[in-house]
Design an enzyme around this catalytic site. Structure first.
Site, PDB file in Angstrom:
ATOM      1  N   LYS A  22     -37.719  30.950 -21.912  1.00  0.00           N
ATOM      2  CA  LYS A  22     -37.541  32.156 -22.737  1.00  0.00           C
ATOM      3  C   LYS A  22     -37.413  31.795 -24.210  1.00  0.00           C
ATOM      4  O   LYS A  22     -38.046  32.391 -25.083  1.00  0.00           O
ATOM      5  CB  LYS A  22     -36.289  32.930 -22.315  1.00  0.00           C
ATOM      6  CG  LYS A  22     -35.860  34.007 -23.319  1.00  0.00           C
ATOM      7  CD  LYS A  22     -34.589  34.689 -22.935  1.00  0.00           C
ATOM      8  CE  LYS A  22     -33.335  33.974 -23.251  1.00  0.00           C
ATOM      9  NZ  LYS A  22     -32.813  34.110 -24.615  1.00  0.00           N
ATOM     10  N   ASN A  23     -36.600  30.782 -24.513  1.00  0.00           N
ATOM     11  CA  ASN A  23     -36.309  30.473 -25.923  1.00  0.00           C
ATOM     12  C   ASN A  23     -37.427  29.721 -26.615  1.00  0.00           C
ATOM     13  O   ASN A  23     -37.351  29.454 -27.807  1.00  0.00           O
ATOM     14  CB  ASN A  23     -34.973  29.730 -26.015  1.00  0.00           C
ATOM     15  CG  ASN A  23     -33.824  30.663 -25.660  1.00  0.00           C
ATOM     16  OD1 ASN A  23     -33.997  31.876 -25.599  1.00  0.00           O
ATOM     17  ND2 ASN A  23     -32.669  30.094 -25.401  1.00  0.00           N
ATOM     18  N   CYS A 115     -23.193  39.596 -31.964  1.00  0.00           N
ATOM     19  CA  CYS A 115     -23.288  39.904 -30.530  1.00  0.00           C
ATOM     20  C   CYS A 115     -22.026  39.417 -29.879  1.00  0.00           C
ATOM     21  O   CYS A 115     -21.193  38.768 -30.518  1.00  0.00           O
ATOM     22  CB  CYS A 115     -24.570  39.349 -29.929  1.00  0.00           C
ATOM     23  SG  CYS A 115     -24.448  37.681 -29.295  1.00  0.00           S
ATOM     24  N   ARG A 120     -22.943  35.447 -35.453  1.00  0.00           N
ATOM     25  CA  ARG A 120     -24.361  35.052 -35.536  1.00  0.00           C
ATOM     26  C   ARG A 120     -25.038  35.517 -36.830  1.00  0.00           C
ATOM     27  O   ARG A 120     -26.032  36.266 -36.797  1.00  0.00           O
ATOM     28  CB  ARG A 120     -25.115  35.521 -34.312  1.00  0.00           C
ATOM     29  CG  ARG A 120     -24.495  35.016 -33.023  1.00  0.00           C
ATOM     30  CD  ARG A 120     -25.287  35.340 -31.803  1.00  0.00           C
ATOM     31  NE  ARG A 120     -26.481  34.524 -31.669  1.00  0.00           N
ATOM     32  CZ  ARG A 120     -27.294  34.573 -30.604  1.00  0.00           C
ATOM     33  NH1 ARG A 120     -27.025  35.428 -29.624  1.00  0.00           N
ATOM     34  NH2 ARG A 120     -28.353  33.812 -30.521  1.00  0.00           N
ATOM     35  N   ASP A 306     -25.813  27.073 -23.767  1.00  0.00           N
ATOM     36  CA  ASP A 306     -26.369  28.024 -22.801  1.00  0.00           C
ATOM     37  C   ASP A 306     -26.122  27.612 -21.352  1.00  0.00           C
ATOM     38  O   ASP A 306     -26.483  28.347 -20.435  1.00  0.00           O
ATOM     39  CB  ASP A 306     -27.875  28.207 -23.032  1.00  0.00           C
ATOM     40  CG  ASP A 306     -28.172  28.826 -24.396  1.00  0.00           C
ATOM     41  OD1 ASP A 306     -29.328  28.755 -24.840  1.00  0.00           O
ATOM     42  OD2 ASP A 306     -27.236  29.350 -25.018  1.00  0.00           O
ATOM     43  N   ARG A 398     -32.625  39.595 -18.717  1.00  0.00           N
ATOM     44  CA  ARG A 398     -33.135  39.222 -20.026  1.00  0.00           C
ATOM     45  C   ARG A 398     -33.641  37.772 -20.040  1.00  0.00           C
ATOM     46  O   ARG A 398     -34.505  37.404 -20.804  1.00  0.00           O
ATOM     47  CB  ARG A 398     -32.038  39.348 -21.097  1.00  0.00           C
ATOM     48  CG  ARG A 398     -31.635  40.766 -21.475  1.00  0.00           C
ATOM     49  CD  ARG A 398     -30.788  40.727 -22.728  1.00  0.00           C
ATOM     50  NE  ARG A 398     -31.311  39.732 -23.648  1.00  0.00           N
ATOM     51  CZ  ARG A 398     -30.562  38.742 -24.182  1.00  0.00           C
ATOM     52  NH1 ARG A 398     -29.284  38.659 -23.884  1.00  0.00           N
ATOM     53  NH2 ARG A 398     -31.106  37.856 -24.985  1.00  0.00           N
TER      54      ARG A 398
HETATM   55  C1  EPZ Z   1     -30.855  30.142 -30.069  1.00  0.00           C
HETATM   56  O1  EPZ Z   1     -30.170  31.181 -30.772  1.00  0.00           O
HETATM   57  C2  EPZ Z   1     -31.002  30.640 -28.626  1.00  0.00           C
HETATM   58  N1  EPZ Z   1     -31.707  31.899 -28.615  1.00  0.00           N
HETATM   59  C3  EPZ Z   1     -29.613  30.832 -28.007  1.00  0.00           C
HETATM   60  O2  EPZ Z   1     -29.793  31.161 -26.628  1.00  0.00           O
HETATM   61  C4  EPZ Z   1     -28.855  29.527 -28.067  1.00  0.00           C
HETATM   62  O3  EPZ Z   1     -27.560  29.725 -27.592  1.00  0.00           O
HETATM   63  C5  EPZ Z   1     -28.783  29.034 -29.537  1.00  0.00           C
HETATM   64  O4  EPZ Z   1     -30.107  28.919 -30.083  1.00  0.00           O
HETATM   65  C6  EPZ Z   1     -28.117  27.682 -29.650  1.00  0.00           C
HETATM   66  O5  EPZ Z   1     -28.735  26.746 -28.861  1.00  0.00           O
HETATM   67  C7  EPZ Z   1     -33.058  31.913 -28.715  1.00  0.00           C
HETATM   68  O6  EPZ Z   1     -33.710  30.898 -28.877  1.00  0.00           O
HETATM   69  C8  EPZ Z   1     -33.727  33.232 -28.610  1.00  0.00           C
HETATM   70  P1  EPZ Z   1     -28.491  29.219 -33.770  1.00  0.00           P
HETATM   71  P2  EPZ Z   1     -30.057  31.135 -32.371  1.00  0.00           P
HETATM   72  O7  EPZ Z   1     -29.057  29.826 -34.984  1.00  0.00           O
HETATM   73  O8  EPZ Z   1     -31.214  30.433 -32.949  1.00  0.00           O
HETATM   74  C9  EPZ Z   1     -24.734  29.670 -36.658  1.00  0.00           C
HETATM   75  C10 EPZ Z   1     -29.473  32.284 -24.602  1.00  0.00           C
HETATM   76  O9  EPZ Z   1     -28.478  32.391 -23.870  1.00  0.00           O
HETATM   77  N2  EPZ Z   1     -25.701  30.179 -37.653  1.00  0.00           N
HETATM   78  O10 EPZ Z   1     -28.941  27.847 -33.402  1.00  0.00           O
HETATM   79  O11 EPZ Z   1     -29.744  32.514 -32.803  1.00  0.00           O
HETATM   80  C11 EPZ Z   1     -24.603  30.628 -35.459  1.00  0.00           C
HETATM   81  O12 EPZ Z   1     -23.719  31.669 -35.718  1.00  0.00           O
HETATM   82  C12 EPZ Z   1     -29.310  32.407 -26.126  1.00  0.00           C
HETATM   83  O13 EPZ Z   1     -30.615  32.081 -24.196  1.00  0.00           O
HETATM   84  C13 EPZ Z   1     -25.259  30.438 -38.929  1.00  0.00           C
HETATM   85  O14 EPZ Z   1     -24.082  30.286 -39.241  1.00  0.00           O
HETATM   86  O15 EPZ Z   1     -28.753  30.219 -32.533  1.00  0.00           O
HETATM   87  C14 EPZ Z   1     -24.143  29.697 -34.363  1.00  0.00           C
HETATM   88  O16 EPZ Z   1     -22.768  29.534 -34.460  1.00  0.00           O
HETATM   89  C15 EPZ Z   1     -27.940  32.784 -26.543  1.00  0.00           C
HETATM   90  N3  EPZ Z   1     -26.171  30.909 -39.843  1.00  0.00           N
HETATM   91  C16 EPZ Z   1     -24.877  28.407 -34.692  1.00  0.00           C
HETATM   92  O17 EPZ Z   1     -25.252  28.482 -36.072  1.00  0.00           O
HETATM   93  C17 EPZ Z   1     -27.495  31.103 -39.531  1.00  0.00           C
HETATM   94  O18 EPZ Z   1     -28.283  31.539 -40.385  1.00  0.00           O
HETATM   95  C18 EPZ Z   1     -26.110  28.130 -33.847  1.00  0.00           C
HETATM   96  O19 EPZ Z   1     -26.906  29.282 -33.854  1.00  0.00           O
HETATM   97  C19 EPZ Z   1     -27.918  30.825 -38.221  1.00  0.00           C
HETATM   98  C20 EPZ Z   1     -27.000  30.355 -37.288  1.00  0.00           C
END
Ligand code: EPZ
Length: 420
Positions: A22-23, A115, A120, A306, A398
């Protein structure tokens, strides 16, 4: 709304084929916006998130066909702003911003709210767009990025919990058609980012360093259509591996990439789970009593956030104390209260959950709160005495393709019912 009724206590046995990731597929579908030509993506899982992304691409003006695991997209003529409601509903759709900005020099989408697992923010995505010369405006719930021209530049994308997966994907997709060279430092190294880059390079992009914290993008004039098969879902694979161990079963996962799962397999191994590998098949089983292990979630190649909830479910069944620390998302313990409803003994101390495992679980009605929490409740229900009813399984749909069907094929007593 559907729920799942699970009669626990049956060891899972047999083979299960792992779906596409999915990701990986969500940003790859978004990347098709970067060309007017047709792109064909295979091994696409049948998930509500994928259907959402297809709706969003069609809304933007692309011709989209989804059939039997293959998605065909032709984004001949597109508009630069996503439908407010559609984008707001699925966080992952934020990754249309990079391709729209890259191709049209303008992108407007609804700001993704927080969320249940955390605030996020998208500040790092926007920092990357600004580094390429875009002007970013947040107004009335929308975020807009626009530029006369995009120019390659160095950008550091490290945040409070390390790298950002979709942030890295978005900045790469904005930079592929920019003038000159972009160097992303502290880039996410996840296999899903590497899979996106493989697809973009097949479209004619010039990207090196994917899978490492330093990714270099040399801008090109235009991209062409391409075909791609998505990598297997390492989190779905981890979920079935943990379910096999939790039910004292033996399951062969077909079509996995074990090299994407080192952290999970290492922890399962340390807990005493039996794992054998044959090419792209992994067989997971039990060798008697399990041992408690401590887990800390980290960016790839550390233990994936995850798979945290699913691993917690297994540790509730394992005699002894294990400490599970969540370092990526600030509120990703929503499953704790529901596992406690099934009889687990878990205490939360700041970013850690202290699991006193070994007490038998007993079935009860529980509520899914997010995608991975719902997977953990299904695993606990499969191991518990009696019947567990997992409500709001739309969360599960999802990210897991036909989970109840796949589990039934492994011998589980599970059925989907209308929520009462
Ligand atoms: C991706 O989300 C995945 N989703 C998530 O999977 C996964 O948990 C996550 O990466 C971490 O591995 C998809 O790929 C669709 P991040 P993403 O930006 O990219 C902070 C699932 O269950 N952050 O790597 O949105 C953020 O708040 C889902 O399949 C900032 O502070 O995650 C978090 O604490 C859930 N500023 C951390 O970084 C930003 O601009 C990592 O988030 C972006 C992120």
């Amino acid at each position: 709304m559907d729920s799942l009724l699970i009669k626990g206590g049956t060891p899972l046995r047999g083979e299960v084929t792992i779906s596409g990731a999915k990701n990986a597929v969500l940003p790859i579908m978004a990347a098709t916006l970067l060309t007017q030509e047709t792109c064909v993506i295979r091994r696409v899982p049948d998930l509500s998130d994928v259907r959402f992304m297809a709706q969003i691409l069609a809304w933007l003006g692309a011709e989209v066909h989804v059939k039997n695991g293959t998605v065909r997209v032709t984004a001949k003529k597109i508009k630069g702003s996503g439908d407010y409601d559609l984008v707001r509903k699925m966080r992952g759709s934020i990754c249309i911003m990079g391709p729209l900005l890259g191709r049209l020099r303008k992108a407007t989408v609804s700001l993704p709210g927080g969320c249940i697992i955390g605030a996020r923010p998208i500040n790092l995505h926007l920092k990357g767009f600004e580094a390429l010369g875009a002007k970013v405006v947040i107004d009335s719930g929308y975020v807009e990025a626009s530029a006369k021209k995009l120019k390659g530049a160095p950008v550091f994308l490290g945040g409070r919990s390390g790298s950002t997966v979709l942030g890295t994907a978005n900045v790469i997709m904005a930079a592929v058609l920019a003038e000159g060279v972009t160097v992303i430092e502290s880039a996410a190294c996840e296999p899903e980012v590497v899979d996106l880059v493989t697809f973009l390079n097949a479209m004619g992009a010039k990207i090196t360093g994917a899978g490492s914290p330093t990714i270099t993008i040399t801008g090109v004039e235009r991209l062409h259509g391409a075909e791609h098969e998505v990598i297997p879902d390492r989190i779905e694979a981890a979920t079935y591996a943990i379910a096999a161990a939790a039910t004292h079963g033996e399951v062969t996962l077909r079509g996995v990439r074990p090299e994407h799962m080192h952290a999970v397999l290492d922890k399962l191994n340390m807990a005493g789970v039996k794992i054998s590998r044959e090419g792209t098949n992994l067989t997971v089983g039990r060798n008697g009593r399990l041992k408690p292990v401590d887990i800390t979630t980290l960016p790839y190649s550390g233990f994936p956030t995850d798979a945290q909830a699913q691993m917690m479910a297994l540790m509730t069944l394992t005699p002894g104390i294990s400490i599970i620390t969540e370092r990526i998302f600030e509120s990703r313990f929503m499953h704790v209260s529901e596992l406690t409803r099934l009889g687990a003994d878990i205490e939360i101390e700041g970013p850690s959950a202290i699991v006193k495992g070994g007490k038998p679980l007993s079935g009860a009605p529980v509520m899914a709160s997010d995608l991975r929490a719902s997977a953990a409740l299904v695993i606990a229900g499969l191991a518990a005495r009696g019947t567990t009813q997992v409500n709001r399984v739309y969360h599960l749909d999802r990210g897991y393709e036909s989970m109840d069907l796949k589990l039934r094929q492994l011998g589980a007593r599970i059925e989907r019912v209308e929520e009462t």
